[in-house]
Design an enzyme around this catalytic site. Structure first.
Site, mmCIF file in Angstrom:
data_model
loop_
_atom_site.group_PDB
_atom_site.id
_atom_site.type_symbol
_atom_site.label_atom_id
_atom_site.label_comp_id
_atom_site.label_asym_id
_atom_site.label_seq_id
_atom_site.Cartn_x
_atom_site.Cartn_y
_atom_site.Cartn_z
ATOM 1 N N PHE A 1 1.034 -1.155 0.122
ATOM 2 C CA PHE A 1 -0.158 -0.075 -0.018
ATOM 3 C C PHE A 1 0.720 1.440 0.041
ATOM 4 O O PHE A 1 0.343 2.367 -0.253
ATOM 5 C CB PHE A 1 -0.936 -0.031 1.398
ATOM 6 C CG PHE A 1 -1.875 -0.999 1.541
ATOM 7 C CD1 PHE A 1 -3.084 -0.873 0.659
ATOM 8 C CD2 PHE A 1 -1.831 -2.057 2.283
ATOM 9 C CE1 PHE A 1 -4.040 -1.708 0.716
ATOM 10 C CE2 PHE A 1 -2.768 -2.820 2.257
ATOM 11 C CZ PHE A 1 -3.940 -2.808 1.705
ATOM 12 N N SER B 1 -5.224 1.840 -9.002
ATOM 13 C CA SER B 1 -6.194 2.790 -9.036
ATOM 14 C C SER B 1 -7.025 2.817 -10.021
ATOM 15 O O SER B 1 -6.430 2.378 -11.235
ATOM 16 C CB SER B 1 -5.546 4.101 -8.656
ATOM 17 O OG SER B 1 -6.776 5.148 -8.659
ATOM 18 N N TYR C 1 0.747 11.416 -10.115
ATOM 19 C CA TYR C 1 0.364 10.114 -9.200
ATOM 20 C C TYR C 1 -0.248 9.094 -9.983
ATOM 21 O O TYR C 1 0.390 7.602 -9.816
ATOM 22 C CB TYR C 1 -0.774 10.765 -8.290
ATOM 23 C CG TYR C 1 -1.524 9.431 -7.828
ATOM 24 C CD1 TYR C 1 -1.042 8.647 -6.667
ATOM 25 C CD2 TYR C 1 -2.902 9.181 -7.842
ATOM 26 C CE1 TYR C 1 -1.638 7.506 -6.133
ATOM 27 C CE2 TYR C 1 -3.478 8.158 -7.688
ATOM 28 C CZ TYR C 1 -2.694 7.303 -6.359
ATOM 29 O OH TYR C 1 -3.589 6.326 -5.986
ATOM 30 N N LYS D 1 1.520 4.818 -10.756
ATOM 31 C CA LYS D 1 0.562 3.787 -10.642
ATOM 32 C C LYS D 1 0.613 2.783 -11.964
ATOM 33 O O LYS D 1 0.928 1.624 -11.872
ATOM 34 C CB LYS D 1 -0.979 3.839 -10.433
ATOM 35 C CG LYS D 1 -1.133 4.385 -8.762
ATOM 36 C CD LYS D 1 -0.848 3.559 -7.862
ATOM 37 C CE LYS D 1 -1.154 4.120 -6.245
ATOM 38 N NZ LYS D 1 -0.448 3.015 -5.504
#
Ligand code: NAD
Ligand code: UFG
Length: 336
Positions: free
Chosen positions: A80, A124, A148, A152
């Site tokens: 995470f 995500s 961001y 990912k």
């Protein structure tokens, strides 16, 4: 089974640790507290009446990560740890690339050294960019609109390459939609520092009179009431999805990708109205301009996770609104 949970004191990580402990997994956490509080550790232990092995430190610190694998026989890892604020990533891209990529590379290198081959990764729905149709399926084209999101997507690609090169290495990539809600105990939940960027943390602060009014970003979207539609999923359901992913990872080969959402979209005003009704509070709001980069609607096709992981979200929007507010009420002293 012993699970290393990186970023385990954060919002989703802490709920997942509770779920793991309740299901008799042993839990080892590494967290540098960059976006969490050490009190969460005690709260996880209080909810579950179980002990956790905790390392305070940075996942980019290879010697520390080696020590964790040396001291504990780790069977699987849930990763995470990372920064997640979209707006901040636009202003400080290097901070995001350094932390999110470096921590992942360090983790992967040490996993290889210690022959730990099972990884569940937090991705995500942001990797779908602006989807051309809805609901979103896992095989839709991928793209990103901010640094961001790019971290990912880059990590997804790195994981695909590593699993291709090493046939023993198994990865489950989970693409979360919009997690909200909190553990029903009210002990853990989402508590962002400063003024929240995301909708639910903002709503609870307005309801609690810490902020005067909610700004609804646009009412001219192509949705049933003009406000943005998202697939909100209760964080307790999301946590359960990780257990299903861990089970699947042991049996699978290579890399697999799953949406974790409910499949149902709710608008900003649906959420505000439900929140007011369930909690019997007022959430004053005003309509303002659209937020740059936002899309009309985004919701998952959750079929693949259901068929292959046996995962189905069970909690509804009322539960999400009730539990989000309960968390803030139970932690009022730290908020007022
Ligand atoms: P969070 O910020 O609450 O938790 C992340 C945790 O990682 C924090 O406790 C932080 O202190 C820790 N951390 C960050 N960098 C670290 C490092 N280098 N070493 C050690 N610890 C570090 O975030 P969250 O909402 O729980 O999200 C968890 C993961 O899920 C993140 O990777 C995030 O990108 C992803 N995700 C979150 C959402 C969301 O809406 N919350 C949506 C999709 C994906
Ligand atoms: N919104 C408001 N007012 C606010 C905050 C949000 O009207 O003060 C609206 C947004 O315009 C959007 C909806 O509420 O229509 C949800 O916004 P959030 O900021 O809560 O969530 P996003 O869907 O924009 O993004 C979140 C995470 C991303 C992640 C994405 C998909 O912040 O990191 O979900 O998982 F990529």
């Amino acid at each position: 089974m012993r699970i290393l949970v990186t970023g385990g004191l954060g919002y989703i990580g802490s709920h997942t640790c509770v779920c793991l402990l309740k299901n008799n997994y042993e839990v080892v956490i590494i967290d540098n507290l960059s976006n969490s509080n050490i009190d969460v550790l005690e709260k996880i232990e209080k909810i579950t009446d179980k002990k956790v092995t905790f390392y305070e430190g940075d996942l980019c610190n290879k010697e520390l990560v080696r020590k964790i694998f040396k001291d504990n026989k780790i069977d699987e890892v849930i990763h995470f740890a990372g920064y997640k604020a979209v707006g901040e990533s636009v202003l400080q891209p290097l901070k995001y690339y350094r932390n999110n990529l470096d921590s992942t590379l360090t983790l992967l290198e040490v996993m290889q050294e210690f022959s730990c081959h099972n990884l569940v990764f937090s991705s995500s729905a942001t990797v779908y960019g602006t989807p051309k149709k809805l609901p979103i399926k896992e095989d839709f084209p991928l793209s990103t609109t901010n640094p961001y999101g790019t971290t990912k997507l880059m990590i997804e690609r790195i994981l695909a390459d590593v699993s291709k090169a090493n046939k023993d290495f198994k990865v489950i990539v989970l693409r979360y939609f919009n997690p909200i809600g909190a553990d029903p105990s009210g002990l853990i939940g989402e508590d962002p520092k400063g003024i929240p960027n995301n909708l639910m943390p903002y709503i609870v602060r307005v309801a609690n009179k810490e902020l005067p009014i909610l700004s609804v970003f646009g009412d001219d979207y192509n949705t049933h009431d003009g406000t943005g539609v998202r697939d909100y999923i209760h964080v307790v359901d999301l946590a359960k999805g990780h257990l299903k992913a861990l089970e699947k990872c042991l049996k699978s080969k290579g890399i697999d990708y799953y949406n974790l959402g409910t499949g149902t979209g709710y608008s900003v005003l649906d959420l505000v109205n439900t929140f007011e009704k369930v909690n019997k509070v007022e959430v004053p709001y005003k309509i303002v301009n659209r937020r740059p980069g936002d899309i009309d609607a985004c919701y998952a096709d959750p079929t693949k996770a259901y068929k292959e992981l046996g995962f189905k979200a069970e909690l509804g929007i009322e539960d999400m609104c009730r539990d989000s507010y309960n968390f803030i009420i139970k932690n009022k002293e730290s908020h007022n």
